[in-house]
Enzyme design. Structure first.
Site, PDB file in Angstrom:
ATOM      1  N   ASN A  29       0.800  -1.225   0.000  1.00 48.28           N
ATOM      2  CA  ASN A  29       0.000   0.000   0.000  1.00 48.28           C
ATOM      3  C   ASN A  29       0.835   1.278   0.000  1.00 48.28           C
ATOM      4  O   ASN A  29       0.324   2.355  -0.291  1.00 48.28           O
ATOM      5  CB  ASN A  29      -0.999  -0.013   1.167  1.00 48.28           C
ATOM      6  CG  ASN A  29      -2.130  -1.000   0.913  1.00 48.28           C
ATOM      7  OD1 ASN A  29      -2.288  -1.495  -0.209  1.00 48.28           O
ATOM      8  ND2 ASN A  29      -2.918  -1.278   1.941  1.00 48.28           N
ATOM      9  N   ARG A  98      -7.298  -0.978  -7.152  1.00 50.66           N
ATOM     10  CA  ARG A  98      -7.862   0.114  -6.373  1.00 50.66           C
ATOM     11  C   ARG A  98      -6.946   1.353  -6.443  1.00 50.66           C
ATOM     12  O   ARG A  98      -7.401   2.475  -6.572  1.00 50.66           O
ATOM     13  CB  ARG A  98      -8.001  -0.389  -4.930  1.00 50.66           C
ATOM     14  CG  ARG A  98      -8.517   0.599  -3.944  1.00 50.66           C
ATOM     15  CD  ARG A  98     -10.003   0.744  -4.030  1.00 50.66           C
ATOM     16  NE  ARG A  98     -10.511   1.704  -3.067  1.00 50.66           N
ATOM     17  CZ  ARG A  98     -11.609   2.407  -3.255  1.00 50.66           C
ATOM     18  NH1 ARG A  98     -12.317   2.257  -4.347  1.00 50.66           N
ATOM     19  NH2 ARG A  98     -12.032   3.250  -2.354  1.00 50.66           N
ATOM     20  N   ARG A 127     -16.967   0.756  -1.640  1.00 51.94           N
ATOM     21  CA  ARG A 127     -15.707   1.463  -1.864  1.00 51.94           C
ATOM     22  C   ARG A 127     -15.846   2.724  -2.726  1.00 51.94           C
ATOM     23  O   ARG A 127     -15.238   2.847  -3.797  1.00 51.94           O
ATOM     24  CB  ARG A 127     -14.648   0.525  -2.444  1.00 51.94           C
ATOM     25  CG  ARG A 127     -14.488  -0.740  -1.636  1.00 51.94           C
ATOM     26  CD  ARG A 127     -13.312  -1.574  -2.054  1.00 51.94           C
ATOM     27  NE  ARG A 127     -12.074  -1.109  -1.437  1.00 51.94           N
ATOM     28  CZ  ARG A 127     -10.898  -1.699  -1.608  1.00 51.94           C
ATOM     29  NH1 ARG A 127     -10.806  -2.753  -2.385  1.00 51.94           N
ATOM     30  NH2 ARG A 127      -9.818  -1.251  -1.014  1.00 51.94           N
ATOM     31  N   PRO A 128     -16.630   3.697  -2.248  1.00 51.30           N
ATOM     32  CA  PRO A 128     -16.786   4.937  -3.023  1.00 51.30           C
ATOM     33  C   PRO A 128     -15.509   5.778  -3.005  1.00 51.30           C
ATOM     34  O   PRO A 128     -14.613   5.529  -2.200  1.00 51.30           O
ATOM     35  CB  PRO A 128     -17.909   5.667  -2.269  1.00 51.30           C
ATOM     36  CG  PRO A 128     -17.860   5.137  -0.880  1.00 51.30           C
ATOM     37  CD  PRO A 128     -17.363   3.718  -0.977  1.00 51.30           C
ATOM     38  N   ILE A 129     -15.434   6.783  -3.888  1.00 55.61           N
ATOM     39  CA  ILE A 129     -14.279   7.706  -3.862  1.00 55.61           C
ATOM     40  C   ILE A 129     -14.762   9.147  -3.700  1.00 55.61           C
ATOM     41  O   ILE A 129     -14.111  10.086  -4.139  1.00 55.61           O
ATOM     42  CB  ILE A 129     -13.373   7.555  -5.112  1.00 55.61           C
ATOM     43  CG1 ILE A 129     -14.173   7.697  -6.417  1.00 55.61           C
ATOM     44  CG2 ILE A 129     -12.617   6.243  -5.106  1.00 55.61           C
ATOM     45  CD1 ILE A 129     -13.279   7.919  -7.639  1.00 55.61           C
ATOM     46  N   ASP A 130     -15.923   9.291  -3.052  1.00 52.65           N
ATOM     47  CA  ASP A 130     -16.503  10.634  -2.907  1.00 52.65           C
ATOM     48  C   ASP A 130     -15.611  11.583  -2.105  1.00 52.65           C
ATOM     49  O   ASP A 130     -15.557  12.784  -2.400  1.00 52.65           O
ATOM     50  CB  ASP A 130     -17.912  10.553  -2.283  1.00 52.65           C
ATOM     51  CG  ASP A 130     -17.939   9.757  -0.993  1.00 52.65           C
ATOM     52  OD1 ASP A 130     -17.222   8.740  -0.898  1.00 52.65           O
ATOM     53  OD2 ASP A 130     -18.672  10.137  -0.068  1.00 52.65           O
ATOM     54  N   ASP A 310      -7.199  -5.433   6.862  1.00 52.97           N
ATOM     55  CA  ASP A 310      -6.545  -6.361   5.937  1.00 52.97           C
ATOM     56  C   ASP A 310      -6.018  -7.624   6.629  1.00 52.97           C
ATOM     57  O   ASP A 310      -5.614  -8.567   5.956  1.00 52.97           O
ATOM     58  CB  ASP A 310      -5.395  -5.654   5.202  1.00 52.97           C
ATOM     59  CG  ASP A 310      -5.909  -4.662   4.170  1.00 52.97           C
ATOM     60  OD1 ASP A 310      -7.111  -4.703   3.854  1.00 52.97           O
ATOM     61  OD2 ASP A 310      -5.114  -3.833   3.689  1.00 52.97           O
ATOM     62  N   ARG A 402      -1.539 -10.547  -5.915  1.00 53.72           N
ATOM     63  CA  ARG A 402      -1.555  -9.087  -6.063  1.00 53.72           C
ATOM     64  C   ARG A 402      -0.824  -8.427  -4.897  1.00 53.72           C
ATOM     65  O   ARG A 402      -0.320  -7.312  -5.033  1.00 53.72           O
ATOM     66  CB  ARG A 402      -2.996  -8.556  -6.087  1.00 53.72           C
ATOM     67  CG  ARG A 402      -3.724  -8.816  -7.385  1.00 53.72           C
ATOM     68  CD  ARG A 402      -5.077  -8.123  -7.377  1.00 53.72           C
ATOM     69  NE  ARG A 402      -5.000  -6.901  -6.607  1.00 53.72           N
ATOM     70  CZ  ARG A 402      -5.899  -6.504  -5.711  1.00 53.72           C
ATOM     71  NH1 ARG A 402      -6.968  -7.208  -5.491  1.00 53.72           N
ATOM     72  NH2 ARG A 402      -5.729  -5.380  -5.043  1.00 53.72           N
TER      73      ARG A 402
END
Ligand code: UD1
Length: 423
Positions: A29, A98, A127-130, A310, A402
């Site tokens: 990350n 993502r 999982r919005p990105i607002d 996670d 991944r």
């Protein structure tokens, strides 16, 4: 098509004791934010300890599409973005991971224009990105969304106070990207405090950015006119470290996990100790042994420094081996329990309600055919297969690859018996 875009499965022979040592690689990350961060400078960048995982490979392909000149050898990445052009990020790439949302902040910050479609990633909730979008608008961007495609333009970006309803990791980093070259001061209030945020800020500061307070709940960024050369070491992956710790607690014999940062995984260490685990931390090495008579513990995932979402899924496999009833409550995402039916199929006794699972142990697990429904569910199934009696086949394991560097080799080197097969 991305070349590793192919179904893979793991075949695991369970019950193998693990001894020897495993080195933890760079944090996924962090790496997935540090790579797009390079877009903000024309200077040369060096990023060390970059994990060899498929999310990184996809990002490097995306950077290549933009015209970036990159070398990647021995976990060292050098990036020269002198010739980067602001082309639209294709849906094919954006939908794969993502972290493609970081191109929004980086391209907007650098070129005042960005075009791309919705980011992909694990199906663990809506999982919005607002928060990202609202913050960019507040800083002066004009954003049009059409069927999941975003077009962003700003005459100039202006530093602002940005308050988040929830301390989002992605939105915090994206606002830092938009703010480093913006006019004036940006303050992020209720910023995420995950260690990856400070890692990204220190990279940007090495280029000449002025970011203060990263890692705390309030971050201040004084915009600068341009950035120069940058360098950084990716911090160790606390989720990878935690996953090996969980495996070691179930199968280790003098099993060592090296290159860890104790502070970053303290929540897990504390829960493992409560369960009765035999572990010792010495500097950046943890030695852990399989413990008999593990006791039930309750886990509630939350933001850093709380128990990481996670690690909730691999931890739920551990809890099946504890005496009594444990609970696992997920508070960040809606769909973190999709792996539970697969654990039950292997012999676990777990009742799932909404975002909470009640796990009754200790239940021996048996090898079955199961599925990795997402990245961390894959880790849960891997742990389950390793402690199960007999052979477990985990389908769709490309999800796991991944985020976990060379995981099959790392585990086989310490005594596991795992094969990775392309379907
Ligand atoms: C990052 C990590 C992911 C980790 C998560 C939480 C990366 C690439 N991924 O994901 O591994 O599980 O942090 O530690 O770093 N939210 C909104 N609106 C937004 C943004 C977020 O409502 O605009 C909500 C999300 O739906 C979720 C919560 O906030 O419920 C946390 O999300 P966030 O911290 O942003 O996670 P990601 O950046 O997606």
């Amino acid at each position: 098509m991305y070349k590793d875009d192919i179904m893979k499965k793991l075949i695991i022979e369970g019950g193998r004791e693990l001894s020897g040592s495993v080195r933890i690689g760079g944090a996924k990350n962090s790496a997935v934010a540090l790579i797009p961060a390079t877009i903000l400078t024309k200077g040369k960048c060096v990023i060390r300890n970059v994990p060899d995982i498929s999310d990184v490979k996809i990002l490097l392909e995306m950077m290549h599409e933009l015209g970036s000149k990159i070398t990647y050898k021995d976990e060292i990445l050098t990036v020269d973005n002198k010739n980067v052009e602001n082309v639209a990020i294709s849906e094919e790439y954006a939908s794969k991971i993502r972290a493609s949302y970081y191109f929004m902040g980086a391209l907007l910050g650098k070129f005042h224009h960005a075009e791309m479609s919705c980011p992909g990633g694990c199906v663990i909730g809506s999982r919005p990105i607002d928060f990202h979008i609202d913050a960019f608008k507040r800083m002066g961007a004009h954003i049009v969304e059409n069927g999941g495609n975003y077009k962003m333009d700003a005459a100039e970006l202006q530093g602002r106070d940005i308050f988040f309803d929830f301390p989002s990791v992605g939105a915090t980093i994206n606002v830092m990207f938009a703010a480093v070259l913006a006019k004036g001061k940006t303050r992020i209030i209720n910023a995420a405090r995950e260690p990856e945020i400070a890692n990204v800020a220190s990279f940007l500061n090495s280029m000449g950015a002025r970011i203060m307070g990263a890692g705390s709940g309030t971050i201040e960024i004084d915009g600068v006119k341009e950035l120069g050369n940058g360098e950084v070491d990716v911090i160790p992956d606390r989720i990878e470290a935690g996953t090996y710790l969980i495996i070691g607690a179930l199968l280790g014999r003098d099993f060592k996990i090296t290159d860890i940062v104790e502070e970053h995984i303290y929540s897990l260490i504390s829960k493992l100790k409560d369960a009765g685990c035999n572990l010792k931390v010495e500097g950046d090495v943890i030695t852990i042994n399989k413990t008999k008579n593990l006791k039930a513990v309750n886990i509630k995932t939350t933001v850093y420094p709380g128990f990481p979402t996670d690690l909730g899924q691999p931890m739920s496999t551990f809890l099946t081996q504890c005496e009594g009833e444990s609970s696992f409550e997920e508070t960040i995402y809606e769909n973190r329990l999709r792996h539970i039916p697969h654990l039950n199929n292997m012999g676990a006794d777990i009742k799932a309600f909404d975002k909470t699972a009640l796990i009754r142990g200790r239940t021996p697990l048996v090898g079955r055919k199961v599925k990795a429904t997402d990245l961390r569910a894959g880790a849960s199934m891997l742990v389950a297969g390793m402690i199960a009696d007999g052979t477990t086949i985990v389908y769709n394991i490309e999800h796991l690859l991944r985020g976990y560097e060379k995981i099959v080799d790392k585990l086989n080197n310490v005594g596991a018996n795992i094969r990775l097969i392309d379907e």
